[in-house]
Scaffold this active site. Structure first.
Site, mmCIF file in Angstrom:
data_model
loop_
_atom_site.group_PDB
_atom_site.id
_atom_site.type_symbol
_atom_site.label_atom_id
_atom_site.label_comp_id
_atom_site.label_asym_id
_atom_site.label_seq_id
_atom_site.Cartn_x
_atom_site.Cartn_y
_atom_site.Cartn_z
ATOM 1 N N LYS A 10 0.569 2.466 12.264
ATOM 2 C CA LYS A 10 1.009 3.972 11.920
ATOM 3 C C LYS A 10 0.201 5.056 11.808
ATOM 4 C CE LYS A 10 4.534 1.188 8.885
ATOM 5 N NZ LYS A 10 4.928 1.142 8.244
ATOM 6 N N TYR A 50 14.518 2.000 12.933
ATOM 7 C CA TYR A 50 14.369 1.974 12.189
ATOM 8 C C TYR A 50 15.879 2.046 11.228
ATOM 9 C CZ TYR A 50 9.418 1.780 10.701
ATOM 10 O OH TYR A 50 7.698 1.350 10.829
ATOM 11 N N PHE A 58 14.843 6.253 1.048
ATOM 12 C CA PHE A 58 13.240 6.915 1.819
ATOM 13 C C PHE A 58 13.575 7.071 3.458
ATOM 14 C CE2 PHE A 58 13.684 2.387 1.754
ATOM 15 C CZ PHE A 58 12.987 2.266 3.361
ATOM 16 N N ARG A 86 2.171 -11.096 9.259
ATOM 17 C CA ARG A 86 2.794 -10.634 8.062
ATOM 18 C C ARG A 86 1.798 -10.614 6.923
ATOM 19 N NH1 ARG A 86 7.425 -6.933 7.754
ATOM 20 N NH2 ARG A 86 7.772 -8.831 5.884
ATOM 21 N N THR A 92 4.512 -4.740 2.394
ATOM 22 C CA THR A 92 4.654 -3.551 1.983
ATOM 23 C C THR A 92 4.361 -2.449 1.404
ATOM 24 O OG1 THR A 92 6.948 -4.754 1.922
ATOM 25 C CG2 THR A 92 6.487 -2.251 1.979
ATOM 26 N N ARG A 106 -3.606 -3.843 4.741
ATOM 27 C CA ARG A 106 -2.507 -2.694 4.488
ATOM 28 C C ARG A 106 -3.424 -2.351 2.308
ATOM 29 N NH1 ARG A 106 3.665 -4.941 4.561
ATOM 30 N NH2 ARG A 106 3.885 -3.264 6.534
ATOM 31 N N ASN A 116 1.964 2.338 4.277
ATOM 32 C CA ASN A 116 1.324 1.575 4.413
ATOM 33 C C ASN A 116 0.205 0.608 5.424
ATOM 34 O OD1 ASN A 116 3.277 0.936 6.075
ATOM 35 N ND2 ASN A 116 4.921 -0.033 4.571
ATOM 36 N N HIS A 119 2.733 -2.341 10.378
ATOM 37 C CA HIS A 119 3.592 -2.411 10.654
ATOM 38 C C HIS A 119 3.339 -3.750 11.477
ATOM 39 C CE1 HIS A 119 8.549 -3.024 11.713
ATOM 40 N NE2 HIS A 119 8.476 -3.624 12.654
ATOM 41 N N GLU A 130 12.178 -5.057 18.286
ATOM 42 C CA GLU A 130 10.927 -4.584 18.939
ATOM 43 C C GLU A 130 9.978 -4.537 19.866
ATOM 44 O OE1 GLU A 130 9.196 -5.053 14.453
ATOM 45 O OE2 GLU A 130 10.873 -4.232 14.027
HETATM 46 P P1 CMP Z 1 7.287 -1.595 7.076
HETATM 47 O O1 CMP Z 1 7.519 -3.017 6.922
HETATM 48 O O2 CMP Z 1 6.885 -1.092 8.182
HETATM 49 O O3 CMP Z 1 8.870 -1.017 8.002
HETATM 50 C C1 CMP Z 1 9.820 0.265 6.773
HETATM 51 C C2 CMP Z 1 9.099 0.582 6.618
HETATM 52 O O4 CMP Z 1 9.620 2.139 5.370
HETATM 53 C C3 CMP Z 1 8.371 0.440 5.646
HETATM 54 O O5 CMP Z 1 7.023 -0.290 6.221
HETATM 55 C C4 CMP Z 1 6.995 1.201 4.973
HETATM 56 O O6 CMP Z 1 6.740 1.866 5.514
HETATM 57 C C5 CMP Z 1 8.446 2.159 4.765
HETATM 58 N N1 CMP Z 1 8.890 2.321 3.143
HETATM 59 C C6 CMP Z 1 9.868 1.101 2.149
HETATM 60 N N2 CMP Z 1 10.208 0.506 1.831
HETATM 61 C C7 CMP Z 1 10.213 1.730 1.025
HETATM 62 C C8 CMP Z 1 10.521 2.780 -0.250
HETATM 63 N N3 CMP Z 1 10.728 1.847 -1.072
HETATM 64 N N4 CMP Z 1 9.690 3.708 -0.183
HETATM 65 C C9 CMP Z 1 8.985 4.625 0.810
HETATM 66 N N5 CMP Z 1 8.710 3.923 1.975
HETATM 67 C C10 CMP Z 1 9.650 2.373 2.292
#
Ligand code: CMP
Length: 144
Positions: A10, A50, A58, A86, A92, A106, A116, A119, A130
């Protein structure tokens, strides 16, 4: 069984200069990079990628974050690629990852729950969706 998953470095991963460390971890963990593409995503692409999060609070900050700079998108291949990638990236929430999974990607480059730095597809169905989302006629990618 050999499978493919989608990895994204990212904007914060790219701007923090983590690309080469992440690539090293990928190769040392036995993945091969089937395809890759560096692109600065526009808002429509991020919203559509997304889509499942579109109603979350968010979502606007996610769109802002993911359009804040270029990303590196890769198709990774190995046996059990989806679960193994993963596991390698960790939870996350990068703040939690620093505590519970200090050796995860991460923990190394992420900042918090939203930012984070990487992905990974979370299932077979997401991986298929994807990969075809990015590696199509509009974004053909390149063979490394
Ligand atoms: P990723 O798993 O790549 O895909 C969804 C993304 O949304 C996640 O990584 C974070 O970057 C973001 N994300 C997920 N949950 C939250 C949250 N509670 N608050 C802010 N960002 C989030």
């Amino acid at each position: 069984e050999n499978e493919s998953t989608l990895a994204i470095v990212k904007p914060d991963g790219i701007s923090g200069n983590y690309t080469s460390s992440i690539r090293k971890i990928i190769l040392e963990s036995g993945f091969s990079v089937q395809k890759e593409l560096t692109v600065h995503l526009d808002e429509d692409s991020v919203r559509s990628f997304y889509d499942e999060h579109s109603t979350k609070s968010f979502f606007p900050s996610l769109v802002k974050y993911m359009t804040s700079g270029p990303v590196l998108i890769m198709v990774l291949q190995k046996v059990n690629a989806i679960a193994d990638w993963r596991a390698l990236i960790g939870p996350t929430d990068a703040l939690k990852a620093k505590v519970t999974h200090p050796h995860s990607i991460r923990a190394m480059c992420g900042q918090d729950l939203g930012r984070n730095c990487v992905h990974g597809s979370d299932s077979h169905d997401s991986a298929e969706r994807e990969i075809s989302f990015f590696f199509t006629k509009t974004y053909p990618g390149i063979e490394p």
